[in-house]
Design a protein around this motif. Structure first.
Motif, mmCIF file in Angstrom:
data_model
loop_
_atom_site.group_PDB
_atom_site.id
_atom_site.type_symbol
_atom_site.label_atom_id
_atom_site.label_comp_id
_atom_site.label_asym_id
_atom_site.label_seq_id
_atom_site.Cartn_x
_atom_site.Cartn_y
_atom_site.Cartn_z
ATOM 1 N N UNK A 1 14.910 0.063 -12.325
ATOM 2 C CA UNK A 1 14.967 1.148 -11.338
ATOM 3 C C UNK A 1 16.319 1.840 -11.369
ATOM 4 N N UNK A 2 16.324 3.041 -10.819
ATOM 5 C CA UNK A 2 17.574 3.750 -10.571
ATOM 6 C C UNK A 2 17.964 3.456 -9.122
ATOM 7 N N UNK A 3 19.218 3.684 -8.757
ATOM 8 C CA UNK A 3 19.658 3.343 -7.392
ATOM 9 C C UNK A 3 18.813 3.967 -6.279
ATOM 10 N N UNK A 4 18.348 5.204 -6.455
ATOM 11 C CA UNK A 4 17.554 5.816 -5.387
ATOM 12 C C UNK A 4 16.229 5.081 -5.166
ATOM 13 N N UNK B 1 20.142 -6.494 -8.644
ATOM 14 C CA UNK B 1 19.812 -6.820 -10.036
ATOM 15 C C UNK B 1 18.869 -5.817 -10.691
ATOM 16 N N UNK B 2 18.080 -5.107 -9.912
ATOM 17 C CA UNK B 2 17.060 -4.233 -10.492
ATOM 18 C C UNK B 2 17.627 -3.047 -11.271
ATOM 19 N N UNK B 3 18.793 -2.570 -10.877
ATOM 20 C CA UNK B 3 19.377 -1.415 -11.568
ATOM 21 C C UNK B 3 19.910 -1.817 -12.944
ATOM 22 N N UNK B 4 20.759 -2.844 -13.067
ATOM 23 C CA UNK B 4 21.224 -3.204 -14.409
ATOM 24 C C UNK B 4 20.118 -3.739 -15.315
ATOM 25 N N UNK B 5 19.035 -4.263 -14.733
ATOM 26 C CA UNK B 5 17.902 -4.690 -15.557
ATOM 27 C C UNK B 5 17.184 -3.500 -16.174
ATOM 28 N N UNK B 6 17.447 -2.318 -15.654
ATOM 29 C CA UNK B 6 16.787 -1.119 -16.167
ATOM 30 C C UNK B 6 15.421 -0.893 -15.562
ATOM 31 N N UNK C 1 8.731 5.684 -10.292
ATOM 32 C CA UNK C 1 9.281 4.375 -9.931
ATOM 33 C C UNK C 1 9.811 4.320 -8.497
ATOM 34 N N UNK C 2 9.532 5.341 -7.702
ATOM 35 C CA UNK C 2 10.040 5.391 -6.330
ATOM 36 C C UNK C 2 8.933 5.076 -5.349
ATOM 37 N N UNK C 3 9.141 4.189 -4.419
ATOM 38 C CA UNK C 3 10.269 3.284 -4.205
ATOM 39 C C UNK C 3 10.095 1.991 -5.012
ATOM 40 N N UNK C 4 11.123 1.201 -5.064
ATOM 41 C CA UNK C 4 11.071 -0.058 -5.793
ATOM 42 C C UNK C 4 10.205 -1.059 -5.026
ATOM 43 N N UNK D 1 0.811 -1.211 0.000
ATOM 44 C CA UNK D 1 0.000 0.000 0.000
ATOM 45 C C UNK D 1 0.843 1.259 0.000
ATOM 46 N N UNK D 2 1.871 1.286 0.852
ATOM 47 C CA UNK D 2 2.760 2.453 0.903
ATOM 48 C C UNK D 2 3.524 2.595 -0.411
ATOM 49 N N UNK D 3 3.956 1.472 -0.967
ATOM 50 C CA UNK D 3 4.671 1.521 -2.253
ATOM 51 C C UNK D 3 3.791 2.156 -3.327
#
Length: 164
Positions: free
Chosen positions: A137-140, A130-135, A93-96, A71-73
């Motif tokens: 999400x960004x690190x933040x 893995x989520x960042x190189x998969x494209x 896309x924030x947060x993942x 819910x918060x996401x």
């Protein structure tokens, strides 16, 4: 990000909710499969299984943890946005959510079967990496998801411990 597939993204991507994404390379597809248990339906099944095994009070607590985390996401993705800067997939896309759910699943598995705590948390950490190189999400996004999960897990553990 070698596997990144930028393009129009929606707040909720129904297709990838029920099946792992097929990516341009075998490695990227395998990484997508590896992160799939952090998707909403699979993580819900894992949490429900654990809730069934746990004592009633703890079972209700872990279901509540999963529901509040999701819910918060979703609420955060509706409220928080950033300029697209040419990448429309990262506007909301924030947060993942995969990060939040991966750590929630790891915590619930650790509470249910203590012996698998280390592998569960190692998997959750690998999902976030893995989520960042998969494209996806960004690190933040990933950092925000991890912090949200940590706060919710700590709160649930504290309330659960106080109630026993």
């Amino acid at each position: 990000m070698p596997w990144a597939q930028f393009g129009p993204h929606h707040l909720i991507q129904i297709g990838s909710t029920f099946k792992p994404d097929l990516r341009p390379t075998l490695t990227a597809t395998l990484v997508s499969v590896w992160t799939f248990p952090a998707s909403p339906p699979i993580s819900a099944l894992v949490v429900l299984l654990c809730a069934w095994v746990l004592p009633r009070r703890e079972g209700i607590a872990v279901i509540g943890l999963w529901l509040v985390a999701n819910g918060i996401e979703l609420l955060s993705k509706l409220i928080v946005s950033r300029p697209s800067l040419g990448q429309p997939g990262f506007v909301n896309s924030f947060p993942s959510g995969h990060t939040v759910r991966a750590f929630v699943v790891a915590a619930v598995l650790a509470w249910t079967w203590r012996r698998i705590a280390f592998p569960a948390y190692a998997w959750a950490l690998s999902v976030t990496v893995a989520l960042v190189p998969l494209g996806a999400h960004v690190p933040t996004d990933v950092i925000g998801g991890a912090l949200l999960a940590a706060c919710l897990i700590w709160t649930t553990a504290s309330v659960s411990a106080a109630g026993s």
